[in-house]
Design a protein around this motif. Structure first.
Motif, mmCIF file in Angstrom:
data_model
loop_
_atom_site.group_PDB
_atom_site.id
_atom_site.type_symbol
_atom_site.label_atom_id
_atom_site.label_comp_id
_atom_site.label_asym_id
_atom_site.label_seq_id
_atom_site.Cartn_x
_atom_site.Cartn_y
_atom_site.Cartn_z
ATOM 1 N N TYR A 1 0.789 -1.252 -0.286
ATOM 2 C CA TYR A 1 0.140 0.088 -0.067
ATOM 3 C C TYR A 1 0.824 1.307 -0.033
ATOM 4 O O TYR A 1 1.970 1.240 0.776
ATOM 5 N N ARG A 2 0.507 2.362 -1.016
ATOM 6 C CA ARG A 2 1.161 3.622 -0.896
ATOM 7 C C ARG A 2 0.219 4.409 -0.916
ATOM 8 O O ARG A 2 -1.050 4.203 -1.155
ATOM 9 N N PHE A 3 0.454 5.788 -0.265
ATOM 10 C CA PHE A 3 -0.570 7.045 -0.243
ATOM 11 C C PHE A 3 0.458 8.164 -0.803
ATOM 12 O O PHE A 3 1.362 8.302 -0.540
ATOM 13 N N LEU A 4 -0.346 8.407 -2.126
ATOM 14 C CA LEU A 4 0.556 9.450 -2.702
ATOM 15 C C LEU A 4 -0.213 10.856 -2.625
ATOM 16 O O LEU A 4 -1.214 10.722 -2.484
ATOM 17 N N SER A 5 0.422 11.933 -2.482
ATOM 18 C CA SER A 5 -0.112 13.068 -2.163
ATOM 19 C C SER A 5 0.724 14.188 -2.665
ATOM 20 O O SER A 5 1.881 13.994 -3.183
ATOM 21 N N GLY A 6 0.093 15.473 -3.003
ATOM 22 C CA GLY A 6 0.707 16.552 -3.345
ATOM 23 C C GLY A 6 -0.142 17.604 -3.841
ATOM 24 O O GLY A 6 -1.463 17.414 -3.431
ATOM 25 N N ASP A 7 0.349 18.654 -4.283
ATOM 26 C CA ASP A 7 -0.596 19.746 -4.754
ATOM 27 C C ASP A 7 -1.396 19.149 -5.806
ATOM 28 O O ASP A 7 -1.194 18.271 -6.339
ATOM 29 N N ASP A 8 -2.770 19.639 -5.878
ATOM 30 C CA ASP A 8 -3.710 19.436 -6.879
ATOM 31 C C ASP A 8 -3.195 20.144 -8.190
ATOM 32 O O ASP A 8 -3.617 21.180 -8.712
ATOM 33 N N ASP A 9 -2.311 19.503 -8.852
ATOM 34 C CA ASP A 9 -1.753 19.964 -10.112
ATOM 35 C C ASP A 9 -1.396 18.843 -11.133
ATOM 36 O O ASP A 9 -1.523 17.558 -10.707
ATOM 37 N N SER A 10 -0.964 19.382 -12.281
ATOM 38 C CA SER A 10 -0.402 18.142 -13.177
ATOM 39 C C SER A 10 0.646 17.407 -12.674
ATOM 40 O O SER A 10 0.516 16.117 -13.253
ATOM 41 N N ALA A 11 1.373 17.796 -11.850
ATOM 42 C CA ALA A 11 2.420 17.049 -11.283
ATOM 43 C C ALA A 11 2.132 15.781 -10.646
ATOM 44 O O ALA A 11 2.432 14.689 -10.630
ATOM 45 N N TYR B 1 -9.321 15.466 -1.038
ATOM 46 C CA TYR B 1 -8.898 16.696 -1.459
ATOM 47 C C TYR B 1 -8.949 17.577 -0.025
ATOM 48 O O TYR B 1 -9.679 17.467 0.814
ATOM 49 N N VAL B 2 -7.973 18.493 0.301
ATOM 50 C CA VAL B 2 -7.952 19.374 1.381
ATOM 51 C C VAL B 2 -7.455 20.661 0.981
ATOM 52 O O VAL B 2 -6.629 20.713 0.166
ATOM 53 N N PHE B 3 -7.836 22.000 1.627
ATOM 54 C CA PHE B 3 -7.547 23.074 1.148
ATOM 55 C C PHE B 3 -6.413 23.388 2.534
ATOM 56 O O PHE B 3 -6.517 23.129 3.561
ATOM 57 N N ASP B 4 -5.264 23.517 1.834
ATOM 58 C CA ASP B 4 -3.930 24.107 2.796
ATOM 59 C C ASP B 4 -4.006 25.541 3.067
ATOM 60 O O ASP B 4 -3.565 26.354 2.224
ATOM 61 N N ARG C 1 -4.682 20.465 -1.974
ATOM 62 C CA ARG C 1 -3.829 19.371 -1.831
ATOM 63 C C ARG C 1 -4.619 18.161 -2.149
ATOM 64 O O ARG C 1 -5.861 17.849 -1.569
ATOM 65 N N CYS C 2 -4.089 17.089 -2.661
ATOM 66 C CA CYS C 2 -4.817 15.861 -2.805
ATOM 67 C C CYS C 2 -4.094 14.503 -2.695
ATOM 68 O O CYS C 2 -2.800 14.711 -2.591
ATOM 69 N N GLY C 3 -4.606 13.349 -2.410
ATOM 70 C CA GLY C 3 -3.988 12.208 -2.166
ATOM 71 C C GLY C 3 -4.757 11.051 -2.765
ATOM 72 O O GLY C 3 -6.060 11.338 -2.799
ATOM 73 N N GLN C 4 -4.071 10.029 -2.968
ATOM 74 C CA GLN C 4 -4.655 8.834 -3.670
ATOM 75 C C GLN C 4 -3.868 7.633 -3.118
ATOM 76 O O GLN C 4 -2.633 7.664 -3.258
ATOM 77 N N ALA C 5 -4.794 6.681 -2.444
ATOM 78 C CA ALA C 5 -4.140 5.425 -2.037
ATOM 79 C C ALA C 5 -4.047 4.535 -3.449
ATOM 80 O O ALA C 5 -4.938 4.297 -3.975
ATOM 81 N N VAL C 6 -2.811 3.883 -3.223
ATOM 82 C CA VAL C 6 -2.882 2.843 -4.297
ATOM 83 C C VAL C 6 -2.147 1.471 -3.776
ATOM 84 O O VAL C 6 -1.529 1.511 -2.561
ATOM 85 N N THR C 7 -2.727 0.311 -4.393
ATOM 86 C CA THR C 7 -2.060 -0.935 -3.841
ATOM 87 C C THR C 7 -1.596 -1.577 -5.228
ATOM 88 O O THR C 7 -1.669 -1.588 -6.241
#
Length: 69
Positions: A4-14, A35-38, A45-51
């Motif tokens: 399991y991984r949790f990817l996070s970062g600014d809500d942008d193309s990167a 999604y959360v407002f920083d 900011r956004c995050g997505q879990a992946v397995t």
């Protein structure tokens, strides 16, 4: 073994590229994105879990998850 991984970062193309790269490496989306407002930076900011299912092998907390095959 399932990893399991949790990817996070600014809500942008990167961030989208980060998730796309994980998908191209065999990771699967797990659940909905978050999604959360920083307020400190004024950005979303956004995050997505992946397995990923990997060969049976001992779990090593010192091993990078991307190094499991």
């Amino acid at each position: 073994m399932m990893i399991y991984r949790f990817l996070s970062g600014d809500d942008d193309s990167a961030f989208c590229h980060k998730v796309t790269k994980a998908l191209s490496e065999g990771w699967l989306l797990y659940g909905a994105p978050h999604y959360v407002f920083d307020a400190a930076t004024g950005t979303m900011r956004c995050g997505q879990a992946v397995t990923k299912e990997v060969e049976d092998q001992p779990y090593d907390p010192d091993k990078k998850l991307v190094d499991y095959v």
